[in-house]
Motif scaffolding. Structure first.
Motif, short mmCIF file in Angstrom:
data_model
loop_
_atom_site.label_atom_id
_atom_site.label_comp_id
_atom_site.label_asym_id
_atom_site.label_seq_id
_atom_site.Cartn_x
_atom_site.Cartn_y
_atom_site.Cartn_z
N THR A 47 0.84 -1.22 0.00
CA THR A 47 0.00 0.00 0.00
C THR A 47 0.87 1.26 0.00
N GLU A 50 2.45 1.71 -3.35
CA GLU A 50 1.45 2.19 -4.32
C GLU A 50 1.16 3.67 -4.11
N GLU A 51 1.14 4.11 -2.88
CA GLU A 51 0.95 5.54 -2.58
C GLU A 51 2.14 6.35 -3.11
#
Lengths: 120, 210
Positions: A47, A50-51
């Motif tokens: 996550t 991906e950020e």
């Protein structure tokens, strides 16, 4: 006379634009490097990576004005490889790709500045 | 982007210096700075076309900057004779009052055959018919034929600046010039020419006329 005024104004504007671009690019790339290094080298950080990718995509609109598409593609490839490594739970690939990404960003930051390396 | 900016300036200066070193004959019709500008602009504009990966701004910005540089350099050249001589060079006599100056040909690497070609192209068949032959800064050769009415004007003051070398080549000095100008100061003069018949022409600067 008008032409001369136009020429002087253009020269000053170009100088300011280049200076501002160099400063902003340096700052943007430094931020990206910081964000990247802040994320631990763990495969359960999908996550966060991906950020990081989304953060890069937002900044890319500005960066792409003056940075070559080859360099941008290289950064995207590295980010894609990092995200892929988290999905595949491959820590070694993650470390290598992240290291490569940081070095690419550092290299780009150095070349976007005003120094002998970038000029020569 | 900053590297493109500094590269543009360095390449511009390098090309200008190189064209200056190459001499007058390679330049043809254009002045040095104009030729450099033309070469640079065509090369820079072709880069983003040949290589789509290069952002367009990397060509557009240098183009604007080069054009601005050219205008600024032209404006400075109009104001400063020294700048004009440095950037474009100066004209040189090949024949002066019928006398051949071999040194000019040698310094500018012009062969005798090239000189004769220019002479024929100027419509002159005999070297004795030439009163003045001048190698211009743009590489062209100008010929002034010897006639009974030739009265060549020697430019001695241009926009307030005295051409000292031409003054001394005519055998005159500052005292002579001051006497000719009378109460006028050289800085008030736009054009001052000395003619072969001993007369002179003076054009005052606009602000003085007012």
């Amino acid at each position: 006379m008008k032409t001369l005024i136009f020429a002087i104004t253009t020269s000053i504007l170009v100088t300011l634009l280049v200076g501002a671009n160099s400063f902003m690019l340096n700052k943007t790339l430094s931020l990206l490097i910081e964000e990247c290094e802040a994320i631990p080298n763990e495969t359960n950080m999908k996550t966060e990576y991906e950020e990081l990718y989304q953060s890069f995509m937002k900044k890319q609109k500005f960066i792409s004005l003056t940075v070559s598409h080859d360099d941008l593609t290289e950064i995207e490839n590295d980010l894609a490889e990092i995200i892929g490594a988290t999905l595949a739970d491959d820590k070694d690939t993650l470390i290598i790709a992240k290291s490569r990404l940081v070095m690419t960003l550092t290299h780009l930051r150095r070349l976007s500045g005003v120094n002998l390396d970038s000029i020569l | 982007m900053a590297s493109i900016f500094f590269r543009t300036v360095i390449i511009y200066l390098t090309l200008s210096f190189s064209m200056r070193i190459m001499g007058k004959r390679e330049i043809g019709e254009l002045e040095v700075s104009e030729l450099v500008t033309s070469l640079l602009l065509s090369e820079i504009c072709s880069i983003p076309i040949d290589n789509p990966d290069i952002p367009l701004l990397n060509a557009i910005i240098p183009v604007f900057f080069i054009v601005s540089l050219e205008i600024i350099v032209s404006a400075i050249k109009n104001k400063s004779a020294l700048m004009k001589r440095t950037v474009d060079g100066r004209s040189a006599y090949i024949i002066y009052k019928g006398r051949f100056i071999e040194k000019t040909l040698r310094e500018n690497r012009i062969s005798i055959e090239e000189f004769f070609t220019a002479m024929r192209q100027g419509g002159v068949g005999n070297i004795d018919d030439i009163e003045y032959c001048i190698l211009e800064p743009n590489g062209k050769i100008s010929i002034i034929e010897r006639t009974s009415s030739v009265n060549y004007s020697h430019l001695l003051i241009s926009d307030g600046e005295i051409n000292e070398s031409r003054l001394s080549s005519l055998g005159f000095d500052r005292n002579w010039l001051d006497k000719r100008l009378g109460k006028r100061h050289p800085e008030e003069i736009f054009i001052f020419c000395y003619n072969d018949d001993g007369s002179s022409n003076i054009v005052l600067k606009e602000e003085i006329k007012k």
